[in-house]
Design an enzyme around this catalytic site. Structure first.
Site: not given
Lengths: 593, 593
Positions: A435-437
């Site tokens: 998550y968050e890339g």
């Protein structure tokens, strides 16, 4: 298993790795004493150990769920969150103007790690609120700031980030959520958003959703995305809360880990939203706040690694099994005396300390980038901080999965039984490289925005600083310093070879370069963490000579040397994979997939 | 996600890596045709794909539980097991004399992998039965064989291994379960056993527990442990089943993975047991069957890796997200076209194929060890097979965790959602480096029994064979062959340096050598798998030249080269850690833990 925050290591890092000597002279931080910072971290540790840590396992077992009307968090979460708000923990690193404490980021990072180590599912809520605060500070109108920031900074309201849709994950160009102008300055937001962390819950009075959506007629792709603020409850002119907005919770996901944290599917059904910043500039704003959010997720990696390490260390000290291999006892001994258990624990510790050191240094560069007097210094610090962010995010989180897995291994069969607690860290950690890339997205950022955009200048500048540390190490007459200098130099040279490769080859053959982008990220992260441990070793040798904290300093020196001997040497393999391996990788993929 | 067994790869391995040319001339296997073996594997694949695979996710969700009276398996398991028995799958590699089919181990290994890939929780039951069969074949009396083997080989009865007790895991010297002679040739068994896989269930008519216990007056430690057969239901003289024995299920564990497989705590309350083999020789018998059981767990690693790979590959082909980095399209493409997704998938595939190839070769050596005419050939084969077993177990299972983790990463956020299915493999795989002896226990075995005991002779002998493969590769004029030869040579030299180190240093400094024992195992496993892929490359080039299966052969060549470029090169780092890193590892542990 009792959690005990590594306060001593954190304060050491703030003082010696985050540029405290420079930061404390800046107007922004001139009132902050190191002792004060230490006391805040101590207090944070007490709160997290006593209030949050005991809810970690029970929260995992209960998990959040949706009862058709509202989202139910595990028992104790609401009360703990109330205490969190009452004691002001949300406000640490936010501006004094909006009720924050304006502390350096390195202090905020330390406290963030502590909250996440104690209870990652709990700490996600404040993490998302931090993101919303950053977005409003960056691009909110004065009115928006006045309406929302005080309550967000206080933690009375919480924030969310609404990017993902079923068809649009890493690829935001595929976004479909619509924002129709209503003519009164507001927009009607319609669409489905998924993977919304703390997307719904009852532990705060209001939720401030930040939502990416398209305005009709906007350009296609990512250049046509705008950012909107959509409150769960409307805010009246006097600041009181009004009726409910048209955003509906569809479901809460059933996840591998962070099960206490509610991950929502939200349906926006003509919900009222307010544009943040300019139309079609949503992604730019997101990218600014994303550096903070990505850094914060890197901190989560360090946190779960620390918790897994403590869990394994505690078990290894208690569990008695088998005689020592060197025949030094005829009795079974605590398994911590067995060489492979020591190997696992030492690896877990060294990786965790290395990543923590890197994060502390990155936080320091970030503060310098925002608050240094000299614009050149600010620009340099900004470039360095932004180079390091994908490494903190990518390397710390990838390693946290490895560390949590080692933690299970130390426990043997007991590690596989859920009640033991080691398995939860292994499950929780697994979201962090996603998550968050994802790590690949971080690596694209490292290659594209952070390396190619300035022709490798920042990368080469950092390599120079590392060479400076090597020179300092070589000036020492200690064996560990010399060994670390040698290994650090070798890893730095591998890094430089890869930077050359990235800079020269990308225009010619991007596919091959990007085939090595994650290995490049892992090499760079490994090197930067090892570099910070090398800097720590120099400090620790000096402190040890002065008789300061001899046990702690001796451990720091030994850990830095272990890291250099056992972890830094992966750099050479990574270099080989990247520079020599692209052809066979793409060839194998073409032939076999 | 539909599972499709990699039958072609398995048959290739049996023909070209497991010494089929030699095996098929042995009296034991003279009636076995390669086509027959292939047909059996095809049939196995059909059964596993149709009957077992659909129960994998539902079994994980439901999990086994104990209702206070009996153990309840997930829906469909009992019926699937009945079909498994009816179609005779338990009997594959067991002696014809007891109703088995007497097939080569390489065929059994292939089928074992297929069952485990389809449904690891299901396949554990037959795996344990195989272990009980091996124990009885090795050390059972004629009467015991006659009474139990036919039903076990048929799968009508299942087997268990009862080693672990709360205080005795890896360290069996701490065993407390008592066996009091009753005077009638039987013993009264009393004690608590934990982690008993399929320790209780209703899917078979009877369960044959093999139990380690101490007879009063036996020597302390592992030299005072005997092995007993304790049936769940007594067997009457006519072979019919009698009353229930005094073994009681206390609970079923709540585990991270393999949740459909019931892991029992069993209480023996004066249960009637029958001695297998001689008193106090229980561990010797266990060690004989353990080689088989450890090999079988290595196969489980390959199986779960294959399943995780197929799951990720399927997703990567379907999921459309982002434009290609090389600008070759303005449209979003299936993520399989993105370089890092290709890197992850290629790594997963290469590791899985490498481990499968190593297992096939090991199975061949094992059959030769049992059935070759020439006693010298048997002795050599036995030494090689026993050297390879801890590598199959340790390396394949450690890598399976890595592969399953990569599988989640390919899925991005969807991988973290339990319904997707990728997470189950990550959870299931995590037990594999632990049970049947942790990786550290395998590594101790590799260092002690497999390397030091013969002064490194077998290790050096294998290195010679690898050098022979290098010579064959160098005789080719293809680039992949040359590249693989070079990388293989470098890894072999790293291996030799470590073997020298182990042989020379252990007497002087065992602690340092054992600090590197797991890295030694990983280096050796990595090399042996890479060696088998190198052998595969030679065959594939020849087959390709003849026009046989061109796509398959091209993929095999490309995968072998990828492995050499990207995985084999870890050997050098491992060598450095082992040979140069012991001091800093133990120093760091001493200072920091």
């Amino acid at each position: 298993m009792v959690f005990s925050a590594p306060v001593k290591d954190m304060v050491f890092n703030i003082e010696h790795l985050s540029g405290w000597a420079e930061l404390c002279h800046l107007p922004q931080f001139q009132d902050v004493e190191l002792e004060t910072a230490g006391a805040i971290i101590e207090e944070c540790a007490r709160f997290a150990e006593e209030v949050l840590a005991p809810l970690n396992a029970s929260g995992d077992r209960a998990a959040s769920h949706f009862n058709g009307e509202s989202v139910v968090l595990p028992e104790g979460f609401k009360e703990a969150y109330e205490q969190f708000v009452d004691t002001g923990w949300q406000s640490l690193q936010h501006p004094v103007e909006f009720g924050g404490q304006g502390l350096p980021r390195a202090v905020g990072a330390a406290c963030g790690e502590i909250f996440n180590a104690a209870n990652m599912s709990f700490a996600l809520c404040p993490l998302l609120t931090d993101g919303a605060i950053d977005a409003l500070l960056t691009a909110g109108s004065d009115e928006q700031k006045q309406t929302y920031l005080h309550n967000l900074v206080a933690g009375r309201w919480t924030g969310t980030m609404n990017l993902t849709e079923p068809q649009a994950g890493s690829d935001l160009s595929l976004l479909r959520t619509r924002a129709e102008p209503r003519g009164d300055g507001s927009y009607a937001i319609s669409g489905t958003k998924i993977f919304i962390t703390y997307g719904d819950h009852e532990q705060a009075e209001n939720i401030v959703h930040l939502v990416l959506a398209r305005i009709p007629g906007a350009p296609a792709g990512v250049k046509g995305i705008s950012l909107f603020l959509v409150p769960k409850y409307f805010v009246n002119a006097d600041g009181s809360l009004g009726g409910r907005n048209a955003v509906r919770t569809v479901s809460i996901e059933h996840k591998l880990g962070i099960r206490a944290s509610p991950t929502a599917v939200l349906e926006y059904e003509g919900a009222t939203g307010y544009l943040i910043g300019e139309e079609n500039r949503g992604l730019d704003i997101m990218f600014i706040m994303m550096n903070s959010a990505r850094f914060a997720v890197g901190i989560q990696g360090i946190a779960v690694a620390e918790r897994a390490y403590q869990q394994a260390l505690g078990y290894a000290r208690e569990r008695v099994q088998s005689r020592p291999v060197d025949g030094s006892s005829n009795e079974s001994v605590a398994i911590i005396r067995h060489p492979d258990v020591r190997r696992l624990l030492t690896r877990m510790r060294a990786v965790t300390e290395g990543c923590r050191a890197l994060a502390a240094a990155t936080a320091g560069w970030h503060d310098l980038a925002r608050h240094a007097d000299d614009p050149d210094r600010r620009a340099e610090a900004k470039a360095v901080a932004e180079f390091l962010v994908p490494l903190v995010k990518g390397y710390s989180t990838e390693m946290s999965v490895d560390v949590a897995s080692c933690g299970i291994q130390v426990h043997g069969g007991m590690g596989f039984i859920e009640e033991t607690g080691a398995a939860q860290h292994y499950r929780d950690a697994r979201i962090l490289p996603i998550y968050e890339g994802t790590t690949a997205i971080q690596a694209n950022d490292l290659v594209g925005r952070k390396t190619l955009r300035d022709g490798g200048r920042t990368a080469y500048r950092i390599a120079e600083m590392i060479a400076g540390t090597e020179a300092e190490l070589n000036a020492s007459d200690s064996v560990p310093a010399r060994v670390v200098a040698r290994k650090l130099a070798r890893a730095r040279e591998a890094f430089l070879a890869v930077v050359d490769f990235v800079v020269l080859e990308t225009p010619r053959d991007p596919q091959t370069v990007f085939a090595g982008s994650v290995p490049y990220l892992m090499l760079a992260g490994n090197l930067m963490a090892g570099w910070q441990l090398a800097r720590s070793l120099i400090v620790a040798e000096a402190e040890l000579a002065r008789g300061v904290e001899p046990e702690f300093m001796a451990a720091k020196i030994a850990t830095a040397r272990f890291y250099a001997d056992h972890i830094l040497n992966e750099a050479e393999v990574l270099r080989e994979r990247i520079v020599e391996g692209g052809e066979s990788m793409l060839g194998a993929a073409a032939a076999a997939l």
